[in-house]
Write a protein that holds these residues in place. Structure first.
Motif, PDB file in Angstrom:
ATOM      1  N   GLN A  74       2.253   5.774  -3.005  1.00  0.00           N
ATOM      2  CA  GLN A  74       3.441   6.669  -3.390  1.00  0.00           C
ATOM      3  C   GLN A  74       3.837   7.612  -2.222  1.00  0.00           C
ATOM      4  N   SER A  75       3.476   6.993  -0.924  1.00  0.00           N
ATOM      5  CA  SER A  75       3.825   7.825   0.190  1.00  0.00           C
ATOM      6  C   SER A  75       5.020   7.102   0.770  1.00  0.00           C
ATOM      7  N   ARG A  76       6.094   7.756   0.261  1.00  0.00           N
ATOM      8  CA  ARG A  76       7.449   7.130   0.764  1.00  0.00           C
ATOM      9  C   ARG A  76       7.771   7.532   2.163  1.00  0.00           C
ATOM     10  N   ARG A  77       7.253   9.009   2.320  1.00  0.00           N
ATOM     11  CA  ARG A  77       7.612   9.500   3.701  1.00  0.00           C
ATOM     12  C   ARG A  77       6.398  10.071   4.314  1.00  0.00           C
ATOM     13  N   SER A  78       6.492   9.811   5.687  1.00  0.00           N
ATOM     14  CA  SER A  78       5.443  10.650   6.488  1.00  0.00           C
ATOM     15  C   SER A  78       6.065  11.796   6.921  1.00  0.00           C
ATOM     16  N   ALA A  79       5.107  12.947   7.007  1.00  0.00           N
ATOM     17  CA  ALA A  79       5.498  14.332   7.563  1.00  0.00           C
ATOM     18  C   ALA A  79       5.669  14.116   8.958  1.00  0.00           C
ATOM     19  N   ALA A  80       6.492  15.305   9.330  1.00  0.00           N
ATOM     20  CA  ALA A  80       6.793  15.145  10.966  1.00  0.00           C
ATOM     21  C   ALA A  80       5.628  15.871  11.559  1.00  0.00           C
ATOM     22  N   PRO A  81       5.356  15.256  12.898  1.00  0.00           N
ATOM     23  CA  PRO A  81       4.167  15.367  13.777  1.00  0.00           C
ATOM     24  C   PRO A  81       4.233  16.729  13.910  1.00  0.00           C
ATOM     25  N   ILE A  91       0.890  -0.993  -0.166  1.00  0.00           N
ATOM     26  CA  ILE A  91      -0.051   0.151   0.068  1.00  0.00           C
ATOM     27  C   ILE A  91       0.755   0.994  -0.078  1.00  0.00           C
ATOM     28  N   ILE A  92       1.981   1.032   0.854  1.00  0.00           N
ATOM     29  CA  ILE A  92       2.842   2.253   0.505  1.00  0.00           C
ATOM     30  C   ILE A  92       3.509   2.586  -0.910  1.00  0.00           C
ATOM     31  N   MET A  93       3.552   1.647  -1.709  1.00  0.00           N
ATOM     32  CA  MET A  93       3.998   1.803  -2.995  1.00  0.00           C
ATOM     33  C   MET A  93       2.884   2.237  -3.751  1.00  0.00           C
TER      34      MET A  93
END
Lengths: 156, 102, 189, 391
Positions: free
Chosen positions: A76-83, A71-73
């Motif tokens: 296309q959400s390779r990075r999670s934003a900083a909280p 599901i990550i691929m």
């Protein structure tokens, strides 16, 4: 020896779990989640329950992180934003409160681990826990059908 | 000697970590992953309590098994929903879904 | 019923294929084992170029610059000066850039004295590309090493054991277009 | 007039180690293969009989001594996997060469016998390159994960009666888990390479391996139902009178197909499809990292046929000629039977590889979900029913 094993497993479990919830790189997060679940399978072995360890190994440590990687691929959400900063505060507070509550539930005292044979567990599953077993299988079927219906690309 | 307290404390710490993740993660996939950690902490608590206190009825082990089943079901549905979110909004982070905001 | 037939067809096809493949194991490889066995090339094959000298070691080339003009890739560079002691020209420089050469043999066609010829030596692999910028010594050595060569004017020529040059027997000569096409027809049939 | 001197031949003619390939010497070829197999067998005997006997003689087989013994056995198994890979790569190349009417490796050693050793040395000497777009940590981890996942299967494979690292009573579930695990390395390697071809290859590999995991698991279940146990040792024991391949023929065919897909072997080699994806998920790997992917592939090429033998062809069973069961000689003979049966299946896999062309990707998934899973379920029900009426 089992105490050494427990401490080693527990320490690595916590480290990898922390890494899984804090790293920005999603692929690494999924992988460390898998490692966490492997180590939990090791803890189940330590608890004398190889059947549970095997199921943990098969479902949680193998299938679920692979699904997550997929599901990550796909999204296309390779990075999670900083909280956000308030999120960090709330998170710490909630975790601390949960720990305090949970601490009161921790029971002490000596006790020996009784090994559970897979045969006995299976027999129990199909005798005493037959109704929950059937309900769980219906739940899995529903989840499968639901996931297919939800994820299907609609025409037009 | 390992006692029940050791395992329960570990389960509690794992639960705290999972809770922290659920509250701080902004990517919804990561939130679901944190929920997984939470569920595993609960399963570990059940299994350890059963192993130390209830060696003949297996209720705890059976419960841990069901937790694993529920986790798998929850995750597959959750990912299907996230896939739909991605198709409609183009991202799966929490600020992408803002229509319901008053 | 049709599904069963389809499955049977598939199984039969895979079985036939696997049996065919297995038969190959017992056959010898038809390929030549190259570095140990030299390939049997046709006498007119254009593998490389060489500059043939006469039997007595004198230059056969008359430096007429026909090849330089004929070369479509413009890889031939010739410099010459007039012979002070007689008629004709002497060679200062005769270079063929074998890297950029496309082996069309237009130079061989153009040569009026059949000095530049095609030879069968194709083993030109090298660690240094500069060695393939052939000068006149290189081209002469290629010709000295060659046992046979071809030019349109003289046909296939051979070098005998004692170093003399003579025309090859007629069975080695190219017999025109019809004979050249013969192997291709055999392959087709 | 001096005739023009004919110069010496300037070209290099390789004649390595005194071997003249013009002379056909098939016995030399067989000698090399037998040497590999002999080393293989020696390591097997040492791992499963020698090391425990040594520790028992020293009195170290308890506590940490037991851990040490297991560690030593695992090290020996690693050696074994290296020997298997060296042998199988050689056999693969020679066999494909023969089928395609070529020579295959010929130059290094008798009949090309140590070509793979030189290949391994070459890979060791090559630079281990990390592309700029790669995620270094995951990129480095992926080959190790792949190798560990395939290597971990050794733990439950019984080479002879009692010759198994962990005769656990959840062996089948462990196998399912570990075979899913090898999808990890592939996915991680493809995703972290930062390369389109690698990503597509990884996605294909993931989808393929996860899909074929299901019929594979169902066939495992069928075998477990038939034998009444999840332990591989007891599954083999249960086949004493009748090999499973006869009563479970349907499941057997499905298992062969599914393990071909699991192996990413040729009719199903989409993840690395050379003509479409260059090399798929491992396109960015070089040097030792690539060698680990390669090693994992060939260890699996041994292990999945070995599992076919365990599940359907009676494992180590064979005539013992009056040897006492459980003795060293009996164990050696049994492991020989096991090895021979496995070798036959490896050969069949190579044969399939030499014959069939590649499938199409959507056909592959359709085949898994619309044909294999229903058939596997049918096989499971059939096996349960037969088991009930024959008991």
């Amino acid at each position: 020896m089992s105490l050494t094993a427990f401490y080693a497993l527990a320490a690595f479990t916590l480290v990898f779990a922390l890494f899984a919830v804090t790293t920005a790189n999603m692929v690494r997060a999924a992988f460390s989640l898998a490692v966490t679940f492997f180590l939990i399978a090791g803890l189940y072995l330590l608890l004398g329950s190889p059947a549970l360890a095997a199921v943990q190994f098969m479902v949680n440590a193998s299938a679920i992180p692979i699904m997550t990687l997929f599901i990550i691929m796909m999204t296309q959400s390779r990075r999670s934003a900083a909280p956000r900063s308030w999120q960090v505060g709330v998170g710490f507070l909630a975790a601390a409160v949960a720990l305090v509550f949970f601490r009161s539930a921790v029971v002490h005292g000596e006790g020996r681990v009784a090994p559970v044979s897979p045969e006995a567990l299976g027999t129990n599953l199909l005798q005493a826990a037959l109704l929950p077993f059937e309900v769980a299988s219906v739940l899995l079927l529903l989840a499968m059908v639901g996931a297919i219906v939800l994820a299907r690309r609609r025409a037009g | 000697m390992v006692t029940l307290g050791h395992f329960l404390l570990l389960a509690g710490l794992l639960m705290a970590i999972g809770l922290y993740g659920v509250l701080t993660r902004r990517n919804l996939i990561a939130v679901l992953m944190s929920v997984e950690i939470l569920l595993n902490a609960a399963a570990l608590a059940f299994a350890s309590a059963a192993a130390f206190r209830d060696p003949h009825l297996f209720a705890g082990q059976v419960f841990a098994l069901f937790i694993i089943v529920v986790a798998a079901a929850e995750l597959s549905i959750g990912f299907a929903i996230l896939l739909n979110v991605y198709r409609t909004h183009g991202a799966v982070s929490d600020d992408a879904i803002g229509e319901m905001r008053g | 019923m049709s599904l069963l037939q389809e499955v049977w067809q598939a199984v039969k096809a895979i079985g036939t294929g696997m049996a065919t493949v297995h038969k190959r194991v017992y056959e010898d490889a038809p390929t030549e084992f190259y570095p140990y066995v030299k390939p049997d090339l046709p006498p007119v094959s254009v593998q490389s170029l060489a500059l043939v000298e006469n039997e007595d070691g004198s230059e056969r080339c008359i430096v007429c610059l026909q090849c330089e003009r004929a070369c479509p890739a413009q890889v031939i560079t010739i410099e010459r000066h007039r012979n002070p002691e007689g008629k004709g020209f002497l060679i200062d420089r005769f270079d063929i850039d074998l890297v950029n050469c496309m082996y069309c043999a237009a130079c061989v066609e153009a040569c009026p004295v059949s000095s530049i010829v095609t030879i069968q030596d194709f083993e030109m692999s090298t660690y240094d590309l500069q060695t393939l910028k052939a000068d006149i010594d290189f081209l002469h050595e290629q010709a000295r090493r060659a046992r046979q060569w071809y030019s349109p004017k003289f046909g296939v020529e051979l070098r005998t054991e004692d170093g003399r040059i003579e025309k090859a027997p007629p069975e080695m000569q190219p017999g025109g277009l019809a004979e050249l096409l013969k192997p291709a027809e055999e392959v087709d049939s | 007039m001096n005739p023009i001197p004919i110069p010496e031949d300037r070209h290099f003619r390789p004649r390595l180690l005194g071997y003249d390939p013009q002379k056909s010497r098939p016995w030399l070829e067989r000698l090399v293969y037998s040497a590999y197999v002999f080393v293989f067998w020696l390591i097997v005997i040492g791992t499963y009989a020698g090391v425990p006997a040594l520790f028992e003689a020293l009195g170290w087989n308890a506590g940490w001594g037991f851990v040490l013994m297991r560690a030593l056995q695992v090290v020996l198994l690693f050696l074994l996997s290296a020997v298997i890979a060296l042998l199988l790569i050689l056999v693969l190349r020679k066999y494909l060469g023969k089928v395609q009417e070529r020579y295959g490796p010929m130059h290094y050693g008798p009949a090309g016998g140590i070509q793979t050793v030189f290949d391994a040395l070459k890979l060791l000497a090559k630079e281990d390159f990390v592309p700029a777009a790669a995620d270094v940590l995951t990129f480095r981890l992926a080959p190790a994960v792949t190798f560990v996942a395939s290597f971990a299967m050794f733990a439950v494979v019984p080479f002879a009666s009692g010759w198994v690292l962990a005769d656990t009573n959840v062996g089948l579930i462990y196998l399912i888990a570990v075979s899913t695990l090898s999808a990890y390395g592939v996915l991680l390697g493809g995703v972290s390479s930062g390369n389109k071809w690698a990503l597509i290859g990884a996605l294909r590999a993931g989808a393929q391996m996860v899909s074929y995991e299901i019929p594979l698991a169902l066939v495992f279940l069928t075998v477990a139902v038939w034998a009444g146990s999840l332990s591989l040792g007891r599954i083999v024991d249960a086949q004493l009178g009748l090999w499973n391949v006869l009563p479970l023929a349907l499941s057997f065919v499905l298992y062969v197909i599914a393990s071909l897909a699991e192996l990413k072997h040729i009719p199903f080699d989409f993840p690395e499809a050379e003509s479409e994806l260059i090399a798929g998920y491992n396109v960015e790997y070089s040097g030792m990292s690539f060698a680990f992917f390669f090693l994992a592939e060939f260890v699996e090429l041994f292990l999945l046929p070995a599992l076919i033998v365990v599940f359907f062809f009676g494992g180590w069973h064979g005539p013992l000629f009056g040897l006492e069961p459980g003795s060293l000689a009996a164990g050696a003979l049994e492991s020989l039977y096991f090895t021979v049966k496995t070798a036959v299946w490896v050969w069949i896999f190579l044969w399939i590889r030499a014959t069939l062309p590649r499938y199409r990707d959507d056909q592959l998934m359709e085949f898994a979900w619309k044909a294999m899973i229903p058939l596997a379920l049918f096989g499971l029900v059939l096996a349960a029913y037969l088991r009930l009426i024959w008991r």
